[in-house]
Structure formats: structure tokens, C-alpha cells
Design a protein around this motif. Structure first.
Motif, short mmCIF file in Angstrom:
data_model
loop_
_atom_site.label_atom_id
_atom_site.label_comp_id
_atom_site.label_asym_id
_atom_site.label_seq_id
_atom_site.Cartn_x
_atom_site.Cartn_y
_atom_site.Cartn_z
N ILE A 20 0.86 -1.18 0.00
CA ILE A 20 0.00 0.00 0.00
C ILE A 20 0.90 1.23 0.00
CG2 ILE A 20 -1.74 1.31 1.28
CD1 ILE A 20 -2.80 -1.30 0.10
N ARG A 21 0.80 2.03 -1.04
CA ARG A 21 1.63 3.23 -1.13
C ARG A 21 0.96 4.35 -0.35
NH1 ARG A 21 2.25 1.32 -6.73
NH2 ARG A 21 4.39 0.58 -7.00
N PRO A 22 1.72 5.11 0.43
CA PRO A 22 1.11 6.17 1.24
C PRO A 22 0.60 7.33 0.39
CG PRO A 22 3.49 6.31 1.39
CD PRO A 22 3.18 5.04 0.62
N ASP A 23 -0.42 8.00 0.87
CA ASP A 23 -0.86 9.24 0.22
C ASP A 23 0.15 10.35 0.46
OD1 ASP A 23 -3.51 8.22 -0.62
OD2 ASP A 23 -3.88 8.11 1.54
N ILE A 24 0.78 10.32 1.63
CA ILE A 24 1.83 11.28 1.96
C ILE A 24 3.04 10.50 2.46
CG2 ILE A 24 2.46 13.29 3.36
CD1 ILE A 24 -0.51 13.88 3.69
N ALA A 25 4.15 10.58 1.73
CA ALA A 25 5.37 9.85 2.11
C ALA A 25 6.13 10.65 3.17
CB ALA A 25 6.25 9.61 0.90
N VAL A 26 6.35 10.04 4.32
CA VAL A 26 7.04 10.71 5.43
C VAL A 26 8.07 9.75 6.01
CG1 VAL A 26 6.77 11.66 7.76
CG2 VAL A 26 5.10 12.22 5.99
N ASP A 27 9.25 10.28 6.33
CA ASP A 27 10.31 9.46 6.92
C ASP A 27 10.04 9.17 8.39
OD1 ASP A 27 11.90 9.33 4.60
OD2 ASP A 27 12.75 11.30 5.01
N GLN A 28 10.74 8.14 8.89
CA GLN A 28 10.62 7.82 10.31
C GLN A 28 11.41 8.81 11.17
OE1 GLN A 28 8.72 4.81 11.71
NE2 GLN A 28 8.78 6.65 12.96
N TYR A 29 12.52 9.32 10.61
CA TYR A 29 13.37 10.26 11.35
C TYR A 29 13.35 11.62 10.65
CZ TYR A 29 15.28 6.14 13.71
OH TYR A 29 15.44 4.98 14.43
N ALA A 30 13.51 12.67 11.42
CA ALA A 30 13.47 14.03 10.87
C ALA A 30 14.58 14.25 9.84
CB ALA A 30 13.58 15.05 12.00
N LEU A 65 4.59 10.52 13.72
CA LEU A 65 3.37 10.86 14.46
C LEU A 65 3.16 12.37 14.48
CD1 LEU A 65 0.98 10.38 16.34
CD2 LEU A 65 2.61 10.16 18.24
N GLN A 66 4.21 13.13 14.67
CA GLN A 66 4.09 14.59 14.70
C GLN A 66 3.63 15.13 13.34
OE1 GLN A 66 4.16 16.26 17.56
NE2 GLN A 66 4.52 14.23 18.44
N GLN A 67 4.09 14.51 12.26
CA GLN A 67 3.65 14.94 10.94
C GLN A 67 2.17 14.61 10.72
OE1 GLN A 67 5.84 16.98 9.38
NE2 GLN A 67 6.90 16.43 11.28
N ALA A 68 1.74 13.49 11.27
CA ALA A 68 0.32 13.14 11.19
C ALA A 68 -0.53 14.17 11.93
CB ALA A 68 0.09 11.75 11.75
N LEU A 69 -0.07 14.58 13.10
CA LEU A 69 -0.77 15.63 13.85
C LEU A 69 -0.82 16.92 13.05
CD1 LEU A 69 0.33 15.31 17.60
CD2 LEU A 69 -1.99 15.24 16.69
N ASN A 70 0.32 17.27 12.43
CA ASN A 70 0.35 18.47 11.60
C ASN A 70 -0.70 18.41 10.50
OD1 ASN A 70 2.46 19.50 13.12
ND2 ASN A 70 4.05 19.03 11.61
N LYS A 71 -0.82 17.24 9.86
CA LYS A 71 -1.79 17.09 8.79
C LYS A 71 -3.21 17.29 9.32
CE LYS A 71 -3.54 15.94 4.78
NZ LYS A 71 -3.49 16.89 3.64
N LEU A 72 -3.52 16.68 10.45
CA LEU A 72 -4.86 16.81 11.02
C LEU A 72 -5.16 18.25 11.46
CD1 LEU A 72 -5.03 13.55 13.16
CD2 LEU A 72 -6.38 14.05 11.12
N GLN A 73 -4.11 18.96 11.89
CA GLN A 73 -4.28 20.32 12.38
C GLN A 73 -4.13 21.38 11.29
OE1 GLN A 73 -1.28 20.30 15.44
NE2 GLN A 73 -2.64 19.37 16.97
N GLY A 74 -3.93 20.94 10.04
CA GLY A 74 -3.82 21.87 8.93
C GLY A 74 -2.48 22.58 8.84
N LYS A 75 -1.46 21.99 9.45
CA LYS A 75 -0.12 22.57 9.42
C LYS A 75 0.72 21.90 8.33
CE LYS A 75 -0.19 23.39 14.43
NZ LYS A 75 0.46 23.05 15.73
N PRO A 76 1.85 22.52 7.94
CA PRO A 76 2.71 21.89 6.91
C PRO A 76 3.25 20.54 7.37
CG PRO A 76 3.29 24.21 7.22
CD PRO A 76 2.34 23.86 8.33
N VAL A 77 3.37 19.63 6.42
CA VAL A 77 3.91 18.30 6.67
C VAL A 77 5.25 18.18 5.97
CG1 VAL A 77 3.57 15.82 6.29
CG2 VAL A 77 1.62 17.27 6.93
N LEU A 78 6.26 17.68 6.68
CA LEU A 78 7.59 17.50 6.08
C LEU A 78 7.63 16.13 5.42
CD1 LEU A 78 9.83 18.94 8.95
CD2 LEU A 78 9.10 20.06 6.83
N GLU A 79 7.64 16.13 4.09
CA GLU A 79 7.63 14.88 3.35
C GLU A 79 8.99 14.20 3.36
OE1 GLU A 79 5.14 14.40 -0.26
OE2 GLU A 79 5.13 16.58 -0.26
#
Length: 485
Positions: free
Chosen positions: A361-371, A447-461
């Protein structure tokens, strides 16, 4: 304990079997001749039962990575996986380079606390080399009486070092559903595996969330490092968030009983461990609350059913990494009172008809595990990397795609080696000392990027994805969207 990607098991087949083809007599005579030669001429006597069991196991394991003949110990191990209670160290295992690979340490177990990491290769268990062992054979050696010790010899690719690790066995009681509040108004639910009690446990946890957070704004479902489990439990989890009677997953195989659609209703997720529908009184908010599903390369099998169903229904955004790619169903068929056959009987498909075998399953938003990115991604093994994996029958270009993937991995590993050569000793030590992510913690970047997405903040891909886009002069979706507006 070998959960891994080999534990998607609906109930035993009960429908009539197809008519059998004539037995290949010439091959059976050849088998009998080889058996006789071994019995009479091998350097030392060989037990008949041991020899025949090995022959059966070899025959079944040659089919694909997930079919297996289960003897008494293997069958007991499978039952432990389903019930969530066993005595051992707490790791999910697979095979890589003929060694035992750690798919993931199970949360809050001796292995987890000892620092075993996903991707570690076990080369020895006490004084026994594991080369050529199956995960089930290795699991039997790692099990034992609580309080006793087992020493594993670990090879960690990312650090290019081998070291021993002594772990004290314990009774492992798996809690497959865990929850947290990552921010006011938001809920976090982590499912570690799909067991008999997963659906009722999830229902109870959701009830608590609804009472504690009546104004819930968003929910994050974490399926990272979840190697699978019971298909009924995965249907139950998806059902908690989908409209009633939605299709969750379909299966299709050679025989009639393997052709079915699992829907979001009690009949399809009912198990003997609970007497009534655990989702009957589920708070309505969970059918509509905005959702993010977290995935990584160790999200496998039943976890991919849930991610695919929620993605197809546009019920949740998938954020993280492409999943493992195990799109096959294993049916467990008792043979005797002490043995069973776990046989791949079908492919499974997402509600829209997608097969994720070898693809994931390919993600809708690709995000790394580490910053700072995930440079070790090149070392990750997925379903497509197994030499006897099943093909994706929907993809006519699969062979070329797998060859391209292998070339890409080789290039990534070359770049990784170049980067390592340029690092100072201090930087290398820092890389070695980097602790694995504690899922659900404040340091959990994904997890923090997921919160950003839910809160309408920028997501670091994902850094690797952005670098590929730059190389191809392709703007990321966020930039493209801003241009359109």
C-alpha cells in the motif's frame, strides 16, 4: 515467536475440495528410492519420522515464503500468536540471506527492552548457527521457561557490526491495542498485531476515548511494525471506522471457499473469543472523525488489509512508507491431532480490486521515520525480495519493475557506503547510538507529521522523495496545489 508476515489465517477450509489429479507415480517411486538410499547408506541411522517430516516441510516451504507444515511445536506456536500469550523474548521474525531477520521487537517485551531493532539479523541462538533455519525453528529455540536466559548473536547492518545480546525470557502477554493522547482533542491508537481479542479490545478503547474526549477532532491509527494476524480481526478493526456493510477485502483463489468478500458486519469479524458484536454500541464519531493511518515497510498482511480498505474508501489518509506487500491468504488445515498445514490459498484484494502482492500500500503522503531522513531504507527487505515470492498477477510489468527496484537498491547502498566513508568517527558513533523510534512518543517524527496534517499545518515529506522530485524537476504536491489556486 514468528509472527511476521506469515500469519494471515482465516478459519480452516470446510468446503469441498476440487477433484485430485492422478498421482505422479514416477516421481513417487523416485522419492521412495531416495528415501531407501538414505535409510540404508547414510553415515548414521536416520529416524523415519524425522526424515519424512523434513521432506514434507521442504515440499510445502518451496511453494512460497508463507506456506508451512506445522508439527506439534509449530502448531502450538501458531496458537500462541492468535491468543497473544507465550513464553519467550518477544520478536517477530522472518528470513533474509538465509539468516533469521527481526521484523520487529514487540513493544514492552524483553527483546524490546534489550535494544533489539527491526532489521537486525540473528546469526546464532546460544551455540547454534541459524543459517538455513526457518523462523519457526528459530522461534522454538528462543522460547523457554520464564526467567531463563538466551544469548543471541546479532548482526546490525546499519552499524556493520556483530555483537552478542543475552536476554531473559518472560511470559509475554501481548496487548494488541494501545492508546494515547498526543495533543488535546486528538487520539492515537496503535495496533501491534491482529489477535482474537483485538476487535473487542479496540471497541473498549474507543469507548474510553469518546468519553474522555467528547469533542474529538482527529484520530491517528498506527499500523507500523504490525506484521499481521487474523483476517477476521483486521476486518473488525476496519469495520470500526467504515460505514456498515462496506466491503473490507475480497479474496480469490483456485477453490470455491477461497472466493469471498469480507464486509463490515459482525458475521465477517466474529470469533469464538467473544459472544456478541463488540462494535454494536460503538460511538458514531469514529465513523466520521478525520483519520490518519501510519504505515512503514513492516506493516504487513492483515495490516495492509486495513490500510487498503480505509484508503479505498477515502476514509483515512495513509501517511508514512510503502507497506511490506504481502497480499496472500493462508488457511490453516488440521491434519492430525499434532499437526496442521498452513497453505496459501488465495490472493486478497482491496475493495477497489487492487492486489498489493509485492507492491504494498503506497502512502498518500510519504514521510520518513526520522526528521533527518531514513538512509537505511535501502537495507529494508519486503515481500518482493523473497526468492520464492508469489507474483502479482495484475501487474504484467512486475519482472521489469522488480529488476529496476533491485538496481535502485544497489545504487542506494552505494550512496550509503559513500556517505559512511565520508563520516567522521564521531558521526559514525552518533549513528550507532541513535535510538529506535518509540512509537507514540513526543519524539515520534512520523506521528508529529500526522498531527500536523490533522491540524492543517505543513507536513515534512520524505527527504528521499523530495530529492527524486528535484532531480526530475517535479514540484511536490503542496507546491503544485498552490500554483493551481
Amino acid at each position: 515467536m514468528a509472527l511476521g508476515a506469515a500469519a494471515l489465517m482465516p478459519g480452516a477450509a470446510s468446503a469441498a475440495q476440487p477433484p485430485s489429479a492422478p498421482l505422479p507415480l514416477d516421481q513417487l517411486r523416485l522419492f521412495a528410492e531416495v528415501f531407501g538410499q538414505i535409510k540404508h547408506e547414510y553415515v548414521e541411522p536416520v529416524d523415519d519420522d524425522k526424515l519424512l517430516t523434513a521432506a514434507i516441510k521442504g515440499m510445502v516451504s518451496s511453494l512460497d515464503p508463507h506456506s508451512a507444515y506445522l508439527d506439534k511445536n509449530d502448531f502450538q506456536d501458531m496458537q500462541e500468536q492468535v491468543t497473544g500469550r507465550f513464553a519467550g523474548i518477544g520478536i517477530e521474525t522472518g528470513v533474509e540471506d538465509d539468516l533469521i531477520k527481526v521484523i520487529a521487537p514487540i513493544d514492552d517485551t524483553p527483546a524490546f527492552r534489550a535494544g533489539i531493532r527491526s532489521g537486525d539479523l540473528i546469526t546464532r541462538i546460544d551455540d547454534k548457527a541459524v543459517e538455513g533455519m526457518t523462523p519457526d525453528q528459530a522461534s522454538a529455540l528462543m522460547r523457554g521457561t520464564p526467567g531463563t536466559k538466551v544469548t543471541l548473536t546479532i548482526y546490525r547492518k546499519s552499524e556493520d557490526r556483530t555483537f552478542p545480546l543475552t536476554i531473559t525470557r518472560a511470559t509475554i502477554k501481548l496487548q494488541s491495542v494501545k492508546t494515547a493522547v498526543p495533543a488535546p482533542g486528538y487520539a492515537y491508537v496503535r495496533i501491534t498485531s491482529f489477535q482474537e481479542r483485538t476487535t473487542p479490545d479496540l471497541a473498549a478503547k474507543l469507548g474510553v476515548i469518546a468519553r474522555q474526549q467528547p469533542d474529538l477532532k482527529g484520530l491517528i491509527l498506527d499500523l507500523r511494525n504490525n506484521g499481521g494476524g487474523l483476517v477476521e480481526s483486521s476486518v473488525g478493526v476496519a469495520s470500526a471506522f467504515l460505514p456498515r456493510n462496506s466491503v473490507v477485502v475480497t479474496t480469490n483463489g483456485q477453490v470455491e471457499y477461497s472466493k469471498r468478500a469480507y464486509r463490515d458486519s459482525y458475521a465477517y469479524y466474529r470469533l469464538s473469543s467473544f459472544a456478541s458484536d463488540p462494535l454494536q454500541n460503538e460511538p458514531a464519531i469514529f465513523k466520521t472523525v478525520p483519520m490518519i493511518v501510519l504505515t512503514n515497510a513492516y506493516t504487513a498482511s492483515a495490516s495492509e488489509i486495513v490500510a487498503g480498505a480505509l484508503q479505498d474508501a477515502h476514509r483515512a489518509v495513509i501517511l508514512g512508507k510503502t507497506t511490506f506487500g504481502k497480499g496472500s491468504v493462508q488457511t490453516s488445515v488440521p491434519l492430525t491431532s499434532r499437526s496442521a498445514l498452513r497453505l496459501t490459498t488465495a490472493y486478497y484484494y482491496t475493495p477497489s480490486g487492487r492486489s498489493i502482492q509485492d507492491i504494498g500500500i503506497r502512502p498518500d503522503i510519504a514521510v520518513d521515520q526520522y526528521a533527518d531522513g531514513d538512509p537505511d531504507d535501502a537495507l529494508v527487505t519486503r515481500e518482493a525480495d523473497y526468492p520464492n515470492h508469489l507474483a502479482n498477477i495484475q501487474d504484467p510489468n512486475e519482472k521489469k519493475e522488480l529488476e529496476a527496484r533491485q538496481q535502485d537498491r544497489i545504487e542506494q547502498m552505494r550512496l550509503l557506503e559513500e556517505h559512511s566513508d565520508k563520516e567522521t568517527p564521531e558521526q559514525r558513533q552518533k549513528d550507532r547510538d541513535r535510538a529506535p523510534v518509540e512509537f507514540g512518543s513526543s519524539d515520534d517524527f512520523m506521528l508529529q507529521q500526522a498531527l500536523n496534517k490533522l491540524q492543517g499545518k505543513p507536513v515534512l515529506e520524505s527527504k528521499a522523495l523530495l530529492e527524486r522530485r528535484l532531480a526530475q524537476s517535479e514540484p511536490p504536491p503542496s507546491q503544485a496545489a498552490s500554483v493551481e489556486h
